[in-house]
Design a protein around this motif. Structure first.
Motif, PDB file in Angstrom:
ATOM      1  N   UNK A  84       0.654  -1.053   0.101  1.00  9.30           N
ATOM      2  CA  UNK A  84       0.235  -0.091   0.078  1.00  9.30           C
ATOM      3  C   UNK A  84       0.869   1.161  -0.028  1.00  9.30           C
ATOM      4  N   UNK A  85       2.152   1.120   0.039  1.00  9.36           N
ATOM      5  CA  UNK A  85       3.157   2.370  -0.188  1.00  9.36           C
ATOM      6  C   UNK A  85       4.408   1.900  -0.549  1.00  9.36           C
ATOM      7  N   UNK A  86       5.315   2.905  -1.120  1.00  8.99           N
ATOM      8  CA  UNK A  86       6.425   2.633  -1.638  1.00  8.99           C
ATOM      9  C   UNK A  86       7.443   2.396  -0.243  1.00  8.99           C
ATOM     10  N   UNK A  87       8.312   1.356  -0.560  1.00  3.14           N
ATOM     11  CA  UNK A  87       9.159   1.174   0.602  1.00  3.14           C
ATOM     12  C   UNK A  87      10.440   1.556   0.201  1.00  3.14           C
ATOM     13  N   UNK A  88      11.093   1.273  -0.807  1.00  7.34           N
ATOM     14  CA  UNK A  88      12.411   1.508  -1.003  1.00  7.34           C
ATOM     15  C   UNK A  88      12.720   0.764  -2.634  1.00  7.34           C
ATOM     16  N   UNK A 105      -7.722   5.417   3.366  1.00 11.84           N
ATOM     17  CA  UNK A 105      -7.687   4.351   2.253  1.00 11.84           C
ATOM     18  C   UNK A 105      -6.955   4.680   1.180  1.00 11.84           C
ATOM     19  N   UNK A 106      -6.628   3.646   0.105  1.00 19.06           N
ATOM     20  CA  UNK A 106      -5.679   4.179  -0.979  1.00 19.06           C
ATOM     21  C   UNK A 106      -6.151   3.465  -2.179  1.00 19.06           C
ATOM     22  N   UNK A 107      -5.522   3.734  -3.253  1.00 16.97           N
ATOM     23  CA  UNK A 107      -5.800   3.181  -4.428  1.00 16.97           C
ATOM     24  C   UNK A 107      -4.452   3.023  -5.022  1.00 16.97           C
ATOM     25  N   UNK A 108      -3.802   2.086  -5.872  1.00 14.88           N
ATOM     26  CA  UNK A 108      -2.646   2.134  -6.432  1.00 14.88           C
ATOM     27  C   UNK A 108      -2.784   1.906  -7.969  1.00 14.88           C
ATOM     28  N   UNK A 143      -4.101  10.591 -19.389  1.00 11.87           N
ATOM     29  CA  UNK A 143      -4.822  11.648 -19.953  1.00 11.87           C
ATOM     30  C   UNK A 143      -6.320  11.156 -20.179  1.00 11.87           C
ATOM     31  N   UNK A 144      -6.889  10.437 -19.126  1.00 16.64           N
ATOM     32  CA  UNK A 144      -8.128   9.936 -19.210  1.00 16.64           C
ATOM     33  C   UNK A 144      -8.773  10.091 -17.966  1.00 16.64           C
ATOM     34  N   UNK A 145     -10.131  10.196 -17.854  1.00 20.79           N
ATOM     35  CA  UNK A 145     -10.623  10.123 -16.246  1.00 20.79           C
ATOM     36  C   UNK A 145     -11.088   8.938 -16.120  1.00 20.79           C
ATOM     37  N   UNK A 146     -10.694   8.553 -15.068  1.00 23.95           N
ATOM     38  CA  UNK A 146     -10.691   7.067 -14.450  1.00 23.95           C
ATOM     39  C   UNK A 146     -11.556   7.125 -13.375  1.00 23.95           C
ATOM     40  N   UNK A 147     -12.425   6.138 -12.986  1.00 22.99           N
ATOM     41  CA  UNK A 147     -13.109   6.034 -11.714  1.00 22.99           C
ATOM     42  C   UNK A 147     -12.281   4.967 -10.877  1.00 22.99           C
ATOM     43  N   UNK A 148     -12.043   5.568  -9.687  1.00 21.82           N
ATOM     44  CA  UNK A 148     -10.873   4.936  -9.112  1.00 21.82           C
ATOM     45  C   UNK A 148     -11.624   4.574  -7.677  1.00 21.82           C
ATOM     46  N   UNK A 149     -11.755   3.338  -7.141  1.00 21.13           N
ATOM     47  CA  UNK A 149     -12.249   3.123  -5.823  1.00 21.13           C
ATOM     48  C   UNK A 149     -11.231   2.874  -4.954  1.00 21.13           C
ATOM     49  N   UNK A 150     -11.197   3.640  -3.791  1.00 21.79           N
ATOM     50  CA  UNK A 150     -10.334   3.450  -2.699  1.00 21.79           C
ATOM     51  C   UNK A 150     -10.705   2.422  -1.997  1.00 21.79           C
ATOM     52  N   UNK A 151      -9.513   1.711  -1.427  1.00 22.18           N
ATOM     53  CA  UNK A 151      -9.876   0.520  -0.549  1.00 22.18           C
ATOM     54  C   UNK A 151      -8.935   0.491   0.596  1.00 22.18           C
ATOM     55  N   UNK A 175       0.467   6.040  -6.026  1.00 22.91           N
ATOM     56  CA  UNK A 175      -0.370   6.013  -4.986  1.00 22.91           C
ATOM     57  C   UNK A 175      -1.164   6.898  -4.476  1.00 22.91           C
ATOM     58  N   UNK A 176      -2.501   6.958  -4.469  1.00 23.58           N
ATOM     59  CA  UNK A 176      -3.546   7.942  -3.928  1.00 23.58           C
ATOM     60  C   UNK A 176      -3.908   7.507  -2.641  1.00 23.58           C
ATOM     61  N   UNK A 177      -3.891   8.451  -1.820  1.00 22.25           N
ATOM     62  CA  UNK A 177      -4.250   8.179  -0.238  1.00 22.25           C
ATOM     63  C   UNK A 177      -5.324   9.218  -0.017  1.00 22.25           C
ATOM     64  N   UNK A 178      -6.229   8.781   0.758  1.00 16.91           N
ATOM     65  CA  UNK A 178      -7.330   9.637   1.248  1.00 16.91           C
ATOM     66  C   UNK A 178      -6.903  10.018   2.746  1.00 16.91           C
TER      67      UNK A 178
END
Length: 1965
Positions: free
Chosen positions: A487-491, A787-790, A810-818, A776-779
């Protein structure tokens, strides 16, 4: 500006005057056209005509074969009418991403002009073609519908929006049950002398050992081990299976290792059937890699996950002859000779590590020491094939530099797929993982002929895991170990991998395989690519569906890429790099890579700070569950600059392949859907898909060709590109080829091939060398990550070339965070945390200019104030907004999840669109709600340009909940949809409006939870004229004349009908044009009975009733008065009429409910069942015109009678049907009298009108037999084959013969398959050569010859495989049929007219799929359904004997209770799951039927996992009360209760009433006595008469000459039978039986009757659902008690072993090697003795006496060994019974192959005896002994396969010389002696009559051997020994010494007396 014009108008003419060299002026005009170049190379032009009106037919009614997906159906791609061509850039329509991981967004139907079909290039819709065809034919348009298959999806119309993902729950990381079963059968050719081998089986950390076998190099074990695991799949498949052979291990010492074999579980799992069966593992010594093979272990390995069923080949009498080299334990394509190789994993450095320690401690340290330390001590651990290597620890460093390599030595190609590289933090207490990366060797190597060894890098790999803030107890620690999605970049870690194959012959090689770690040199910065600055831009257009738990605090969103943009916990400031601070910089710019940004960049860039998170905002309430953020006109933006090595090519390459794959997947789903919904022409669609694939592949090759030689490429990049290009090229060719072969009948198999392409593409597209980390997108709420989406960075990466751009760039994407990590498992993972509409763009900073191109138009950019113009916007403000009305037509849902304890739900649906939501009404107690409700969303505001919205509306989310009286509603599932859009200037009419209902799949987590039938339309609301005028004046300041706009406001929308039902209140129904067209159906229900009802609320069910309901109508069964006494219904058939849609796919489900009537008029729901598809039960009258009667006969419920199809599958595989061109007269079919399962060469399908003769020739007439006997006698003793005597044959002979047949059939099936493939190859070759099929026989002959050669080589191979010795001709034994699965699966569960519906109650399990459904079953309803349109044709009702009460269910037996004798035969069990600690079980059988239970506990079989029970059990039962038979196998325990191993349940009632007649199998031949006696109390003739009477067919008429006529077919057969006394009698039984065996050929009523059989049923244990615990072979006979009683049960008790005695006389030995040195004289000699034994553990070993002092290797013994043994002739095994240990309670029975071992030893007095050599003879097949010692040599062993072999059981007496062999140091066989022996086999009776003594004893003593005297001990008679020494050995030596002494004496005397004589002579004295 000029080019701008081109772009806008697509066409431009320039004229100019140019001057040439001679200054002459030239008038020039240049025309520039923009053409869209699709992949197939056809050019398209933007011309007005093409967009506007294209004739209606251009859809290509005639030309749709090869519509290329990309070129669309017309060259241009349309823009919507109403959008001006000038002034806007035509959008290239794209087919977007193919799978919507399983979602359907409704097909976007296009505008009225059909030319708009260009919008959907990838999906050629058959429905539209059908409609058009119908329109042309002047028919009405049908009510078409497309059923969303699991993964069908609409294409993306415009390229502004990409598709969301529907599966929410992470699938990996969740533990699953696995069972690994390993059978170690035997070992051969083990290296070493006289060893006592043990095999150790190790899986992961579990070890198990076999027993020890003494002093043998080829031990036979046959031991079965089972390992159970409950771990995630990734962990399971990385576990190593290790087989090692250990020599002389005992309690005190661990033994010495002989050799090992390693393989990972994943390799086994990826095998066909997930298993290796009877394969030989090659052992190698890990400590000495120069040595070769150390021996072979034969084993079976199977890995079973939940729900996998393993098909075991039949376990009966295998021969032990097998070819080791041909059956090695290696996957396909791996060479037998594997070489040793070194795997170098180089670890260079890492960066971006997180803190792994609390800063409190650090501050304390800093205070004391005064230095600032990095809070992490990293090292890297590499794991490969069960070995680990570690680098050194770099103390406190966020950017450690190691430059070390870890070296593994392993065989190549390795059988372990993945290398695990893990950065760990060294800690005093325990080390923890920071991040894990797996390197898949298959992706970094290629084993083709142009392949390459594994190689990787040097490249950076990114590691992901838990969030970066350090906590002591990290709840997501698993993520760092590589389980689940990080869920996140480590190294990131810089590594490279290389492999070198070792030359094991070179002297300086290191022999051991231990892991080594060495330093390596540093690599240059530029090796991994040039540093480039990347720019990531994101804009949040909408944030809705925010979970209410977090809705009260302000929320912001953060986007990170690597550590860039991560403010909270991203940056670990490295103390080692002290950097100058610039004022404008925030903390991030000191990040690790800033120093690489070049100094002289433009100023504007220097000021560009990242804005990585949106401003916090308070959410608004949407409804009771969700909130949304008010992003209305203002859309917040974020942007990040980051620096990475520029390795975009890798990502571009993946993108190109992914796009081809997506398109292919989309096309294939479409084809599947066409097949599933039974539309026309799936093959055309498939051809289009394949053509497109081949075009895509060739386009890929041209694009990829450009970057063959770019800098910064690693070896893997180059090799991978080459191999990808090769693969894609060949795939394109194959696709073309397959395309030509797609015919109507081959669609399904070609679809499979195309799916293989898809897997290959996906595999190729996965890039092993990372470059840019994922985004990563984090709320964030309250500075906490919620919650996040990758999003993989390749998906949003920009490229100038369209195909290379990421699919979401360059497109609109529906992303669901989990939710992160484990929180996201189970119910928490199903709910959406938030839904974002997100726009992302990632590219080089240089090519930043077009990062806003994909956004919906109509916005202004607002930048951060103080900065200059170069900055990206912080907010977008939309000034264009459109107002719409959304209408959601929610019709019904089906097969929903049961959410209440009653097994039903109270469902309602909630529809979300943009920031609004609405709810349907709640329907109580149903899983199939029909809401029939229209939800209207008014004033939906959408931002952006109208036309864009039209092409690409936002998606609609529909969630389903179960309403609970208390607490919050429970989530059932979710689906997505896209609305059909009508703009204000479009008419509301066909073809797009009104929209059609479609099916949408509902998901809950990853499992399917039902489907929704609905339609959605989005209608633009027109403004009124006045408003528009005002607006225009305001904008342009000029008055506008009156604009003609329709009446204002809502009036323009199609009217909404008011609520029709008064009772439904304000609820609007679905309007008429959309709801389906109904017609009247009658549904007849057959009520048979209820079974196995469980208690409800602790009370028994006593008076149940069944309610059937469908579409609001229904019928109730009669009440069962007393369930215990009779659970059947008194009234059998009832019916009701109902209006159902014409379209079968829209039929609502039918609900079956069982209620119990309690006192005081209360009803309690017992359980329910929903029949989701009624199509099975639609009755279609038999088609009288159809002349092929087999297909004409249809059953009531639309199931076809299982005609020859069924028998064909099991009888001979190449079943040729020749139809004779005769008039409808007699057609005769000759059938061999061999059992029909073996040979049914011709099945002739006949006309229903004609009479036919079916002849059955007895192929072995008596005369034949006589001839055969004579032949045998003439041949004399050469082939001593006994006649099979009738008396010797028993049931087991029949059984084993049948198993042989089963195997042969499998073999011949394989051969037939190969033949078919060859035929296909011929066809392909013919097609390629353009030969018309009719010329094939001319031109094809050469090809055929070529294929013949191939074939003959194949045949040779297959013969070789059949076993070396040719089997003697098979004795004719009557056979039965052995089914290797349960009988039900062969005969459609016997639901030919009686169906079983499981009743469910209770909540559905949360587990994957439907694991726990079995626990929810509370009973079964038996009955059937039949539906038909109401005015039914008269023919049926007019038939004779039509009973109107029974409706369609004529001639159904009555359901009164009936007494039955059930006879259960249990033959044996195989592969039982061990139940005791010792890895064995003591099984016995328990049989339950109703109240009666038979336990066979006293006859348990000790310590056996493959017990032969051979028992029959009789139980009396009364149907329907007792109809479920349970056969269980229990494990007997001395202490405590017995454990259940597994059980199987059989529904006897369905079998009893089935028309396949499963009561008692029909034998292949009729005999009155002997082993094949007729079991049924009814003779064949009686059965036949009964069947004819029931089926109302004419017959049987027996005629003269062995003919019988049944329903105008004539069968022939024998008419005589022998009774016990051998007298011939006349009989009709053979004739009747021949009809019964071919009953499926009888028109109308025919079906395959169940033959005499043995079925194999899997044993299951409720504690381990879904995993087989073994198999049971058995069968059941049932006899009604009102018929004559059946005869006694046939005896199937296990064969008693026959007692034999083997007498071995050791006469002499010769050439035995001499081991010892003589005591006095140092000569070489041996004290020889011979040891022999027959049974495995040497318990019966016998030694001869010792022949002392053999100086020549000759020994004389005349010694007799006597070995009594019990032998099973049929299985060729010796039976031993013995106690395993002193503590065993009872004896265990072992079966071992009969092998006589003879060894020669050298006896020593004080030390242990020395082993010299051995020979092992398999008594069934061993080489004939040599006549003399001279002829006896090593070849007898070496070429064992070629030499003729003999069997002692046939020869009885054999004498000859055999060689003794041993292996020397170099592992070569050497001859160590020869033995002359005589083997004599006698039966126990003969042995009693003529006994013999052991050794040389009485009776029948052997004479003493004539040994040279020296053999006696020298110290008993020293004189003799001295004499021997003097006389024999040293005679000449002594003579020589004596002569020499004499000579010396003479010289001495001479010298002594010489002087005196001289003096005398001289002086003359």
């Amino acid at each position: 500006m000029v080019l701008q014009k081109v772009a806008e108008e697509g066409h431009l003419e320039l004229t100019d005057t140019l001057i040439d060299d001679n200054n002459m002026s030239i008038k020039t005009s240049v025309t520039i056209d923009i053409r869209y170049q699709p992949m197939d190379g056809t050019g398209g032009m933007w011309s007005d005509g093409e967009f506007l009106d294209v004739p209606d037919d251009r859809d290509g009614l005639f030309a749709f074969e090869t519509d290329s997906l990309l070129s669309g159906q017309s060259h241009g791609s349309g823009t919507s009418p109403g959008r001006s061509l000038q002034g806007s850039i035509p959008t290239f329509r794209k087919a977007g991403r193919g799978v919507f991981s399983a979602m359907k967004l409704g097909k976007a139907k296009s505008s009225k002009d059909d030319h708009k079909r260009g919008d959907e290039p990838a999906i050629l819709e058959m429905e539209d073609l059908d409609k058009k065809a119908m329109r042309l034919a002047g028919m009405l348009e049908p009510d078409t519908i497309s059923l969303a298959s699991v993964t069908a999806v609409t294409t993306n119309v415009s390229n502004k929006r990409s598709k969301p993902d529907i599966k929410m729950e992470p699938s990996s990381g969740r533990p699953v049950d696995y069972q690994i079963s390993i059978t170690v059968i035997e070992a051969r050719q083990l290296i070493g002398l006289n060893m006592d081998p043990v095999v150790c089986v190790e899986v992961g950390d579990d070890k198990k050992y076999t027993s020890m076998k003494e002093s043998t190099n080829c031990p036979y074990y046959n031991e079965y081990f089972v390992f159970d695991f409950h771990v995630p799949p990734d962990v399971m498949f990385d576990k190593i299976i290790k087989l090692s052979v250990i020599h002389s291990k005992n309690l005190l010492r661990s033994g010495t290792l002989v050799g090992t074999f390693k393989m990972d579980v994943g390799t086994v799992y990826s095998q066909p059937e997930h298993q290796f069966y009877h394969k030989w593992a090659i052992l190698s010594d890990p400590d000495d890699i120069t040595a070769g093979c150390k021996g072979y272990v034969k084993c079976d390995i199977a890995v079973v996950g939940k729900g996998d069923n393993i098909k075991t080949p039949h376990k009966a009498n295998e021969t032990d002859e097998d070819d080791i080299e041909g059956n090695l334990l290696l996957p396909e394509g791996i060479p037998a000779e594997r070489q040793w190789a070194r795997f170098y994993v180089k670890i260079h450095r890492a960066e971006g590590l997180p803190k792994m320690n609390t800063s409190i401690m650090a501050n304390v340290k800093k205070a004391f020491i005064g230095e600032n330390r990095d809070l992490v001590d990293p090292y890297v651990q590499v794991q490969f094939s069960g070995q680990k290597g570690k680098t050194s620890v770099q103390k406190s460093s966020y950017e450690p530099i190691w430059n070390e390599q870890v070296i593994f030595t392993e065989l190549f190609p390795p059988l372990c797929k993945r290398i695990k590289v893990q950065i760990r933090d060294s800690d005093k207490v325990n080390d923890v993982a920071i991040g894990t990366h797996f390197i898949d060797l298959r992706k970094i190597s290629n084993d083709g002929d142009k392949g390459f060894l594994p190689t990787l890098g040097p490249a950076w790999v990114n590691m992901y895991g838990s969030t970066r803030q350090y906590t002591l107890m990290d709840e997501h620690q698993d993520l760092n170990d590589g389980l689940g999605e990080g869920v996140s970049f480590r190294a990131r870690l810089l590594i490279s991998v290389a492999v070198e194959i070792l030359d094991t012959t070179s002297p300086e090689i290191i022999c051991s395989t231990d892991v080594q770690v060495e330093p390596v040199s540093n690599i240059s910065e530029s090796a991994t690519g040039k540093m480039e600055e990347f720019f990531l831009f994101g804009s949040f257009l909408e944030a809705t569906m925010i979970d209410r738990k977090i809705g009260d605090k302000p929320i912001s969103f953060e986007i990170t890429i690597g550590n860039y943009g991560n403010h909270i916990d991203g940056v670990s400031k490295s103390s080692s790099v002290k950097k100058k601070k610039k004022e404008g910089e925030n903390q991030e710019e000191e990040n690790e890579l800033i120093q690489n940004s070049s100094e002289d960049e433009a100023d504007e860039d220097a000021d560009l700070t990242s804005v990585s998170s949106t401003p916090p905002m308070k959410p608004f309430i949407t409804d009771r569950n969700y909130f949304h953020l008010p992003y209305f006109e203002k859309k917040p933006c974020v942007y990040i600059k980051s620096w990475w090595q520029d390795q975009r090519r890798r990502l571009y390459n993946s993108n190109m392949m992914d796009k081809i794959a997506d398109k292919l997947e989309e096309g294939l789903n479409d084809v599947q859907e066409v097949i599933k919904t039974e539309k026309a022409f799936p093959e055309r669609r498939l051809r289009g898909v394949l053509e497109e694939l081949s075009i895509g592949c060739s386009r890929y090759v041209t694009l990829a060709n450009k970057d063959v030689n770019l800098a910064g490429r690693t070896k893997l990049d180059r090799e991978r590109l080459k191999s990808c290009m090769r693969e894609m090229d060949s795939m394109g060719q194959q696709a073309k080829q397959i395309r030509t072969q797609v015919k109507k009948n081959t669609v399904k198999e070609k679809l499979k091939l195309a799916q293989n392409f898809l897997q290959r593409l996906r595999f190729l597209a996965d890039e092993p060398q990372h470059s840019i980390p994922d985004v990563f997108i984090w709320m964030m709420s309250n500075n906490k990550r919620i919650a996040y989406a990758r999003i993989p960075s390749k998906d949003i990466l920009y490229s100038v070339v369209d195909e290379e751009t990421g699919k979401d760039c360059g497109k609109v994407k529906a992303v669901f965070l989990k939710l992160p990590g484990k929180k996201g498992f189970g119910p928490a993972g199903w709910t959406v945390q938030a839904k974002l509409e997100l726009y992302l763009w990632l590219g080089l900073n240089k090519s930043r200019k077009n990062f806003l191109h994909g956004l919906p138009n109509g916005f202004e950019e607002i930048r951060a104030t103080k900065m200059g113009h170069g900055l990206p916007p912080v907010t977008l403000v939309y000034d264009m907004k459109q107002v719409f009305q959304l209408r959601a037509h929610m019709y019904q849902a089906r097969s929903l999840f049961a959410a209440d304890s009653s097994g039903l739900s109270d469902p309602f649906a909630r529809v979300f669109f943009s920031s609004q939501s609405q709810v349907t009404e709640v329907l109580n107690e149903t899983l199939c709600p029909t809401w029939d409700q229209l939800l209207v969303f008014d004033d939906v505001e959408l931002f952006g340009e109208a036309t864009e919205l039209r092409d690409d509306p936002p998606i609609i989310v529909v969630e389903f909940y179960d309403q609970d009286t208390v607490g919050k509603a429970e989530f059932i599932g979710r689906t997505f949809a896209k609305p059909t859009i009508k703009m204000r200037d479009e008419p509301y009419g066909p073809p797009r409006f009104p929209p059609q209902l479609e099916y949408y799949q509902i998901y809950r987590g990853n499992s399917i939870a039902g489907e929704l039938l609905a339609a959605f339309e989005l209608l633009q609301i027109p403004f009124d004229a006045e408003e528009i005028r005002r607006a225009l004046i305001a904008v342009h300041d000029f008055a506008v004349p009156q604009i003609k706009v329709g009446q204002g406001g809502r009036a323009d929308l199609p009217p909404l009908e008011g609520p029709t039902d008064s009772e439904r209140g304000p609820i609007l129904p679905v309007p008429l044009g959309i709801r389906p067209v109904l017609s009247r159906y009658r549904i007849e229900v057959l009520f048979w009975g209820l079974r196995d009802l469980k208690r409800i609320n602790l009370a028994q069910v006593d008076r149940p009733r069944v309610d059937i309901e469908c579409a609001g109508r229904g019928v109730q069964s009669a009440l069962i008065q007393n369930y215990k006494k009779n659970p059947n219904f008194s009234t059998l058939v009832k019916w009701f009429e109902v209006d159902l849609p014409e379209n079968e796919l829209l039929h609502p489900p039918l609900n079956i409910r069982v209620v119990d009537c309690r006192a005081f008029g209360r009803y309690i729901l017992v359980g329910s069942h929903a029949v989701s598809t009624l199509r099975h039960y639609i009755y279609s009258p038999p088609d009288k015109s159809c002349n092929n009667w087999a297909t004409a006969a249809k059953l009531m419920n639309g199931y076809m009678v299982l005609t020859n199809g069924c028998s064909q599958a099991r009888s001979s595989p190449s079943l040729s049907s020749r139809t004779f061109s005769r008039p409808a007269g007699d057609v005769s079919v000759s059938l061999e009298a061999e059992p029909p399962i073996r040979k049914m060469d011709t099945v002739v399908k006949l006309d229903a009108m004609s009479d036919a003769v079916v002849k059955v020739d007895m192929n072995e007439d008596e005369s034949d037999k006589e001839k055969k006997k004579k032949k045998k006698k003439k041949k004399g003793g050469a082939e001593e084959e006994e006649e099979t005597d009738e008396r010797v044959l028993d049931w087991w002979s029949k059984y084993f013969a049948s198993i042989e047949t089963l195997k042969e059939n499998l073999r011949s099936q394989e051969a037939a398959q190969a033949e078919a493939e060859e035929r296909e190859d011929l066809e392909i070759a013919a097609e390629a050569a353009d030969i018309r099929p009719d010329d094939l026989h001319l031109k094809g002959s050469k090809m055929k010859e070529r294929f013949k050669e191939k074939k003959s080589s194949k045949q040779k191979r297959s013969q070789a495989a059949d076993g070396s010795e040719k089997r003697p001709p098979k004795a004719r034994v009557d056979e039965l049929v052995v089914y290797n699965r349960e009988l039900e699966s062969e005969y459609g569960n016997f639901e030919d007219w009686l169906h079983t519906f499981n009743l469910y109650r209770g909540k559905a399990g949360d587990d994957d799929e439907h694991a726990l459904d079995d626990d929810r079953i509370v009973g079964r309803f038996k009955g059937s359904l039949c539906m038909y349109k109401v005015p039914l044709s008269q023919e049926i009702t007019r038939e004779a004997g039509y009973d109107p009460n029974m409706g369609m269910f004529q001639s159904i037996p009555h359901n009164d209770p009936i007494h039955v004798l059930v006879r259960v035969y249990v033959v044996r069990a195989t592969d039982l799951h061990p139940a005791d600690i010792n890895g064995k079980a003591d099984p016995y059988v328990v049989i339950k039927l109703g109240k009666s239970e038979v336990k066979d506990k006293e006859n348990y079989i000790s310590k056996q996992l493959n017990p032969v029970f051979g028992k029959s059990f009789d139980i009396e039962a009364t149907f329907p009360m007792e109809s479920m038979l349970t056969v269980s196998v229990y494990d007997w325990d001395l202490v405590g209760t017995d454990d259940l191993i597994g059980e199987t349940k059989i529904d006897l009632e369905n079998r009893f009433y089935s028309k396949f007649r499963a009561t008692c199998g029909i034998a292949s031949n009729y005999s009155m006595h002997g082993y094949n006696i007729w079991r049924d109390p009814m003779k064949p003739s009686q059965i036949l008469a009964k069947l004819c009477k029931e089926g109302k067919i004419d017959g049987p008429h027996y005629g003269p000459g062995g003919k019988v006529k049944v329903a105008n077919r004539i069968f022939t057969g024998a008419t005589e039978i022998e009774d016990e006394n051998g007298l011939k009698k006349q009989t009709e039984e053979h004739l009747a039986l021949s009809v019964l065996n071919h009953w499926e050929e009888i028109p109308r009523v025919g079906c395959k009757l169940v033959p005499e059989h043995v079925e194999t049923r899997p044993l299951l244990n409720p504690d381990k659902p879904g995993i087989e615990q073994g198999r049971l072979e058995m069968w059941v006979d049932m006899f009604p008690m009102d018929m004559p009683a059946p005869g006694p049960a046939i005896d199937i008790s296990p064969r008693k072993p026959k007692s034999f005695e083997l007498r071995v006389i050791i006469w002499n030995t010769d050439d035995v090697i001499l081991e010892d040195d003589a005591f006095l004289t140092g000569e070489k000699m041996s004290d020889i003795y011979v040891r022999g034994w027959l049974k495995g553990q040497q318990e019966d070993k016998q030694d001869t006496d010792v022949h002392y002092h053999s100086l020549t290797g000759e020994g004389n013994f005349n010694w007799r060994f006597v070995f009594p043994f019990d032998y099973l002739v049929a299985e060729e095994k010796i039976i031993i019974s013995k106690k395993e240990s002193m503590f065993s309670w009872d004896e265990t029975e072992y079966k071992i192959p009969p092998r006589l071992t003879m060894q020669v030893w050298d006896a020593d007095h004080f030390s242990a005896d020395d082993f010299l050599g051995a020979i092992e003879l398999d008594l069934n097949r061993f080489p004939r002994g040599a006549k003399t010692a001279k002829q006896c040599n090593l070849d007898m062993i070496r070429n064992e396969q070629e030499l003729p072999t003999i069997s002692i059981f046939k020869q009885k007496r054999v004498k000859g010389w055999w060689p003794f062999v041993a292996r020397d140091e170099n592992d070569e066989m050497e001859l160590t002696g020869k033995v002359e022996a005589e083997l004599h086999l006698v039966t126990a009776e003969e042995a009693e009559k003529s006994p013999v003594g052991l050794g040389r004893n009485e009776p029948d003593p052997l004479e003493k051997p004539n040994r040279p005297d020296t053999t006696f001990l020298w110290f008993l008679s020293p004189l003799k020994a001295i004499r021997y020494l003097v006389c024999n050995r040293y005679k000449w030596l002594i003579i020589k010494i004596v002569l020499a002494l004499l000579l010396l004496i003479m010289i001495g005397l001479f010298l002594y007396s010489m002087p005196g004589y001289l003096v005398k002579k001289l002086l003359g004295a």
